[in-house]
Scaffold this motif. Sequence first.
Motif, mmCIF file in Angstrom:
data_model
loop_
_atom_site.group_PDB
_atom_site.id
_atom_site.type_symbol
_atom_site.label_atom_id
_atom_site.label_comp_id
_atom_site.label_asym_id
_atom_site.label_seq_id
_atom_site.Cartn_x
_atom_site.Cartn_y
_atom_site.Cartn_z
ATOM 1 N N PRO A 43 0.845 -1.194 0.000
ATOM 2 C CA PRO A 43 0.000 0.000 0.000
ATOM 3 C C PRO A 43 0.878 1.241 0.000
ATOM 4 N N SER A 44 0.483 2.245 -0.761
ATOM 5 C CA SER A 44 1.319 3.428 -0.951
ATOM 6 C C SER A 44 0.929 4.560 -0.009
ATOM 7 N N ASP A 45 1.802 5.582 0.052
ATOM 8 C CA ASP A 45 1.475 6.779 0.828
ATOM 9 C C ASP A 45 0.246 7.473 0.249
ATOM 10 N N LEU A 46 0.088 7.423 -1.067
ATOM 11 C CA LEU A 46 -1.110 7.989 -1.681
ATOM 12 C C LEU A 46 -2.365 7.324 -1.144
ATOM 13 N N MET A 47 -2.316 6.007 -0.977
ATOM 14 C CA MET A 47 -3.466 5.280 -0.432
ATOM 15 C C MET A 47 -3.773 5.718 0.992
ATOM 16 N N ARG A 48 -2.731 5.933 1.778
ATOM 17 C CA ARG A 48 -2.937 6.434 3.139
ATOM 18 C C ARG A 48 -3.667 7.775 3.110
ATOM 19 N N ASP A 49 -3.227 8.680 2.242
ATOM 20 C CA ASP A 49 -3.867 9.991 2.156
ATOM 21 C C ASP A 49 -5.320 9.855 1.679
ATOM 22 N N TYR A 50 -5.543 8.991 0.703
ATOM 23 C CA TYR A 50 -6.879 8.802 0.128
ATOM 24 C C TYR A 50 -7.879 8.334 1.187
ATOM 25 N N TYR A 51 -7.523 7.295 1.936
ATOM 26 C CA TYR A 51 -8.451 6.776 2.939
ATOM 27 C C TYR A 51 -8.610 7.745 4.110
ATOM 28 N N SER A 52 -7.526 8.402 4.487
ATOM 29 C CA SER A 52 -7.610 9.374 5.569
ATOM 30 C C SER A 52 -8.554 10.521 5.208
ATOM 31 N N GLN A 53 -8.488 10.971 3.954
ATOM 32 C CA GLN A 53 -9.367 12.051 3.506
ATOM 33 C C GLN A 53 -10.844 11.660 3.611
ATOM 34 N N ARG A 54 -11.144 10.390 3.422
ATOM 35 C CA ARG A 54 -12.532 9.929 3.360
ATOM 36 C C ARG A 54 -13.041 9.365 4.676
ATOM 37 N N ALA A 55 -12.213 9.410 5.695
ATOM 38 C CA ALA A 55 -12.625 8.945 7.010
ATOM 39 C C ALA A 55 -13.452 10.015 7.696
ATOM 40 N N SER A 56 -14.615 9.628 8.160
ATOM 41 C CA SER A 56 -15.450 10.564 8.925
ATOM 42 C C SER A 56 -15.794 9.929 10.256
ATOM 43 N N SER A 57 -16.011 10.742 11.241
ATOM 44 C CA SER A 57 -16.287 10.242 12.584
ATOM 45 C C SER A 57 -17.517 9.341 12.578
ATOM 46 N N GLY A 58 -17.305 8.104 13.013
ATOM 47 C CA GLY A 58 -18.424 7.175 13.105
ATOM 48 C C GLY A 58 -18.851 6.573 11.792
ATOM 49 N N ALA A 96 -4.423 6.226 10.424
ATOM 50 C CA ALA A 96 -4.890 7.528 9.934
ATOM 51 C C ALA A 96 -6.413 7.599 9.943
ATOM 52 N N VAL A 97 -7.071 6.515 9.596
ATOM 53 C CA VAL A 97 -8.540 6.477 9.604
ATOM 54 C C VAL A 97 -9.070 6.555 11.033
ATOM 55 N N HIS A 98 -8.474 5.779 11.918
ATOM 56 C CA HIS A 98 -8.919 5.781 13.314
ATOM 57 C C HIS A 98 -8.705 7.134 13.978
ATOM 58 N N GLY A 101 -11.686 9.047 13.744
ATOM 59 C CA GLY A 101 -12.896 8.457 14.310
ATOM 60 C C GLY A 101 -13.621 7.510 13.384
ATOM 61 N N GLY A 102 -12.978 7.102 12.282
ATOM 62 C CA GLY A 102 -13.619 6.198 11.342
ATOM 63 C C GLY A 102 -13.325 4.745 11.644
ATOM 64 N N LEU A 103 -14.073 3.866 10.996
ATOM 65 C CA LEU A 103 -13.859 2.426 11.057
ATOM 66 C C LEU A 103 -13.473 1.961 9.660
ATOM 67 N N ILE A 104 -12.606 0.956 9.582
ATOM 68 C CA ILE A 104 -12.170 0.487 8.269
ATOM 69 C C ILE A 104 -12.032 -1.034 8.265
ATOM 70 N N LEU A 105 -12.639 -1.661 7.277
ATOM 71 C CA LEU A 105 -12.539 -3.096 7.057
ATOM 72 C C LEU A 105 -11.654 -3.341 5.841
ATOM 73 N N LEU A 106 -11.095 -4.545 5.744
ATOM 74 C CA LEU A 106 -10.294 -4.921 4.583
ATOM 75 C C LEU A 106 -11.039 -5.979 3.786
ATOM 76 N N GLN A 107 -11.177 -5.743 2.483
ATOM 77 C CA GLN A 107 -11.808 -6.747 1.620
ATOM 78 C C GLN A 107 -10.749 -7.747 1.179
ATOM 79 N N LEU A 108 -10.900 -8.994 1.614
ATOM 80 C CA LEU A 108 -9.970 -10.055 1.265
ATOM 81 C C LEU A 108 -10.361 -10.656 -0.078
#
Length: 382
Positions: A43-58, A96-98, A101-108
């Motif tokens: 996973p890249s730094d770009l991916m970290r920024d992308y998911y962090s941007q879309r994380a919202s509380s709850g 970064a997501v946490h 205040g967001g929750l994140i699952l991984l699709q296997l």
Amino acid sequence: MVSKTKAQKTLFTAAKIGAFDLKHRIVLPALSRLRAQWPSANPSDLMRDYYSQRASSGGLLIAEATAITSEGRPYHAAPGIYTEEHVARWKQITDAVHAKGGLILLQLDHAGRATSTAIGQVTPITASVNETFLEDETVVVTTPDGLVRPSAHRALETREVAGVVERFRVAAERAKRAGFDGVELIAGQGHLVEQFLQDGSNKRTDIYGGSIENRERFLIEIIGAVSTVWGADRVGVRVSPSSTFNGMGDSDPRALFRHLAERLNDHGIAYLHVIEPRVSGADTVDENQDAVAASELGQIFHGPIIAAGGFTPATAEDAVNSGLANLIAIGRHFTSNPDLPYRIENDLPLTHYDRSTFYGGDGHGYTDFPTYEETREAELLA
């Protein structure tokens, strides 16, 4: 539909989904944006920024399809979860997501036959050998050298299936160490699990073929394996009834997915995530078609339903109000609106997505979309 006030919107009421307590009902579904590193699948730094941007509380994010093995990568720029480096890189993203205040699952995921030796270096595996699939010119795979046809594949021997199930369990363990809150199993997209489910791709005569119950066995065994890691209430399943993407097809898809929804009731999973037939892969088949799959399967499956496929803010609100689904996954609009829940809650205009940047590239069309507040600040300073 008459616009509702912020306090009236059902999309912004709390929801209990398996072990997850959510403050709103808008989900970022797993979207393969193809920004992982090649050939490492890190996973890249770009991916970290992308998911962090879309994380919202709850709110709930589901990270993109992530290969459980190197040979199971569906695209060359897809991420993996089969090395310790993957665990460390994903941990940066989940942290970064946490933090927001967001929750994140991984699709296997395991692509099965829907890949190329240019990616995995070995002959792809599947339920049954299907020469027609290799002749289907609509099926392509992204590689470092561009789009190619899938490589010739081989059928898993019965004795090998348990080993693949174990790979899913180990991947679930790695996801846990990477800080995810749970996992989603992809039983769609024409990838390996769906190749076992549908009789167009499964011609086996052993315990994994023939009857619907036998064709479901592979998925049921995977659910059991990953549930030993997470508990079933942190495991979701995503299906795409009636989709023909990646050469899929079943003689009676309605019977298959109704039976599967009923059987999943016995396993206590967190949710069933349903992609509507109006969407197949990345393509919209019929944007005016009602959300029929979630409506039907929701009457059979006793747990929460996440509905996905072509929803707008208005139709998402209607779907939750009518009881069609508990949560709504909105993909395309989330690509161009990192603050999508905030915009929907406050009836703010949406930035249109850029389809040309969906798959692969740099930060353009990926991490450079501003929030509404950032746009307003720029306008005031102009």
